[in-house]
Design an enzyme around this catalytic site. Structure first.
Site, PDB file in Angstrom:
ATOM      1  N   ASP A  30       0.852  -1.190   0.000  1.00 56.72           N
ATOM      2  CA  ASP A  30       0.000   0.000   0.000  1.00 56.72           C
ATOM      3  C   ASP A  30       0.889   1.241   0.000  1.00 56.72           C
ATOM      4  O   ASP A  30       1.883   1.305   0.724  1.00 56.72           O
ATOM      5  CB  ASP A  30      -0.925  -0.024   1.223  1.00 56.72           C
ATOM      6  CG  ASP A  30      -2.075   0.947   1.098  1.00 56.72           C
ATOM      7  OD1 ASP A  30      -3.228   0.490   0.975  1.00 56.72           O
ATOM      8  OD2 ASP A  30      -1.831   2.177   1.120  1.00 56.72           O
ATOM      9  N   ASN A  86     -12.938  -2.934   2.350  1.00 59.80           N
ATOM     10  CA  ASN A  86     -13.866  -1.819   2.459  1.00 59.80           C
ATOM     11  C   ASN A  86     -14.811  -1.902   1.267  1.00 59.80           C
ATOM     12  O   ASN A  86     -14.358  -1.896   0.114  1.00 59.80           O
ATOM     13  CB  ASN A  86     -13.107  -0.493   2.453  1.00 59.80           C
ATOM     14  CG  ASN A  86     -12.180  -0.358   3.655  1.00 59.80           C
ATOM     15  OD1 ASN A  86     -12.516  -0.804   4.745  1.00 59.80           O
ATOM     16  ND2 ASN A  86     -11.018   0.227   3.439  1.00 59.80           N
ATOM     17  N   SER A  94     -11.908   3.677  -1.521  1.00 57.25           N
ATOM     18  CA  SER A  94     -11.531   4.818  -2.362  1.00 57.25           C
ATOM     19  C   SER A  94     -11.105   4.369  -3.757  1.00 57.25           C
ATOM     20  O   SER A  94     -11.108   5.172  -4.690  1.00 57.25           O
ATOM     21  CB  SER A  94     -10.407   5.619  -1.704  1.00 57.25           C
ATOM     22  OG  SER A  94      -9.273   4.801  -1.491  1.00 57.25           O
ATOM     23  N   VAL A  95     -10.724   3.110  -3.905  1.00 53.73           N
ATOM     24  CA  VAL A  95     -10.353   2.574  -5.227  1.00 53.73           C
ATOM     25  C   VAL A  95     -11.370   1.487  -5.555  1.00 53.73           C
ATOM     26  O   VAL A  95     -11.489   0.487  -4.814  1.00 53.73           O
ATOM     27  CB  VAL A  95      -8.916   2.000  -5.220  1.00 53.73           C
ATOM     28  CG1 VAL A  95      -8.588   1.397  -6.590  1.00 53.73           C
ATOM     29  CG2 VAL A  95      -7.896   3.079  -4.864  1.00 53.73           C
ATOM     30  N   HIS A  99     -10.151  -5.130  -3.537  1.00 52.52           N
ATOM     31  CA  HIS A  99      -8.830  -5.416  -2.968  1.00 52.52           C
ATOM     32  C   HIS A  99      -8.977  -5.789  -1.506  1.00 52.52           C
ATOM     33  O   HIS A  99      -9.852  -5.292  -0.802  1.00 52.52           O
ATOM     34  CB  HIS A  99      -7.884  -4.221  -3.120  1.00 52.52           C
ATOM     35  CG  HIS A  99      -8.459  -2.923  -2.652  1.00 52.52           C
ATOM     36  ND1 HIS A  99      -9.370  -2.200  -3.401  1.00 52.52           N
ATOM     37  CD2 HIS A  99      -8.267  -2.223  -1.509  1.00 52.52           C
ATOM     38  CE1 HIS A  99      -9.715  -1.115  -2.743  1.00 52.52           C
ATOM     39  NE2 HIS A  99      -9.062  -1.100  -1.577  1.00 52.52           N
ATOM     40  N   HIS A 101      -7.020  -5.765   2.045  1.00 51.73           N
ATOM     41  CA  HIS A 101      -5.903  -5.194   2.792  1.00 51.73           C
ATOM     42  C   HIS A 101      -5.362  -6.293   3.713  1.00 51.73           C
ATOM     43  O   HIS A 101      -6.137  -6.929   4.450  1.00 51.73           O
ATOM     44  CB  HIS A 101      -6.360  -4.046   3.680  1.00 51.73           C
ATOM     45  CG  HIS A 101      -6.882  -2.844   2.944  1.00 51.73           C
ATOM     46  ND1 HIS A 101      -6.136  -1.699   2.771  1.00 51.73           N
ATOM     47  CD2 HIS A 101      -8.073  -2.600   2.351  1.00 51.73           C
ATOM     48  CE1 HIS A 101      -6.858  -0.798   2.115  1.00 51.73           C
ATOM     49  NE2 HIS A 101      -8.039  -1.318   1.846  1.00 51.73           N
TER      50      HIS A 101
HETATM   51  P1  DGP Z   1      -9.566   1.514   0.025  1.00 45.26           P
HETATM   52  O1  DGP Z   1      -9.651   2.797   0.795  1.00 45.26           O
HETATM   53  O2  DGP Z   1     -10.053   0.298   0.792  1.00 45.26           O
HETATM   54  O3  DGP Z   1     -10.200   1.653  -1.348  1.00 45.26           O
HETATM   55  O4  DGP Z   1      -8.019   1.261  -0.191  1.00 45.26           O
HETATM   56  C1  DGP Z   1      -7.298   1.794  -1.248  1.00 45.26           C
HETATM   57  C2  DGP Z   1      -5.858   1.716  -0.852  1.00 45.26           C
HETATM   58  O5  DGP Z   1      -5.090   1.909  -2.031  1.00 45.26           O
HETATM   59  C3  DGP Z   1      -5.415   2.792   0.131  1.00 45.26           C
HETATM   60  O6  DGP Z   1      -5.002   2.178   1.349  1.00 45.26           O
HETATM   61  C4  DGP Z   1      -4.243   3.487  -0.546  1.00 45.26           C
HETATM   62  C5  DGP Z   1      -3.899   2.562  -1.692  1.00 45.26           C
HETATM   63  N1  DGP Z   1      -3.463   3.241  -2.888  1.00 45.26           N
HETATM   64  C6  DGP Z   1      -4.076   4.261  -3.521  1.00 45.26           C
HETATM   65  N2  DGP Z   1      -3.384   4.605  -4.623  1.00 45.26           N
HETATM   66  C7  DGP Z   1      -2.320   3.774  -4.676  1.00 45.26           C
HETATM   67  C8  DGP Z   1      -1.231   3.646  -5.586  1.00 45.26           C
HETATM   68  O7  DGP Z   1      -1.106   4.356  -6.591  1.00 45.26           O
HETATM   69  N3  DGP Z   1      -0.305   2.685  -5.304  1.00 45.26           N
HETATM   70  C9  DGP Z   1      -0.416   1.867  -4.214  1.00 45.26           C
HETATM   71  N4  DGP Z   1       0.545   0.963  -4.030  1.00 45.26           N
HETATM   72  N5  DGP Z   1      -1.431   1.962  -3.344  1.00 45.26           N
HETATM   73  C10 DGP Z   1      -2.366   2.903  -3.574  1.00 45.26           C
END
Ligand code: DGP
Length: 113
Positions: A30, A86, A94-95, A99, A101
């Site tokens: 992350d 999430n 947010s994405v 995924h 964690h």
């Molecule tokens: P969520 O909030 O559950 O959708 O988690 C999204 C996660 O993705 C957050 O913990 C940060 C991570 N993240 C966002 N952008 C990037 C990226 O460009 N690279 C990586 N490695 N992680 C990212």
């Protein structure tokens, strides 16, 4: 359809610290770690949210869980780690590419905030 952020990492269009890859999923660190180990396990299939998974995805979901365990062990945290998903903006997603964690290396509180 435009690619999700995580598809771009899968396709090496943007950099990622990738620690595992197989035919079904990829795992990378992350960018904003919430624990000493904070890895995201991401299916190649761009399912937006957990709630969008169907019975057709049952095997894939199992594979993702087993991959989380494998990674936690590989990272030296097989004895104590947390797996979190999430689902939806209200839950902190947010994405919008499913995924898991995988967090470890510190004491975990319950319930999560
Ligand atoms: P969520 O909030 O559950 O959708 O988690 C999204 C996660 O993705 C957050 O913990 C940060 C991570 N993240 C966002 N952008 C990037 C990226 O460009 N690279 C990586 N490695 N992680 C990212």
């Amino acid at each position: 359809m435009s690619k999700t952020l995580f598809e771009k990492i899968i396709d090496r269009e943007i950099p990622g610290d990738i620690i595992h890859e197989d035919e079904h999923c990829i795992a990378f660190r992350d960018i904003n770690p919430g624990a000493p180990m904070h890895v995201l396990v991401v299916p190649r299939k761009p399912i937006p949210k957990l709630v969008d998974a169907t019975p057709e995805d049952q095997q894939l979901l199992g594979h993702l869980m087993l991959t989380c365990s494998k990674i936690a062990e590989q990272e030296g945290h097989g004895d104590a780690f947390r797996v979190a998903i999430n689902n939806g903006a209200g839950a902190g997603q947010s994405v919008f590419h499913l995924h898991l964690h995988v967090l470890g290396g510190r004491a975990m509180k319950w319930p999560p905030g």
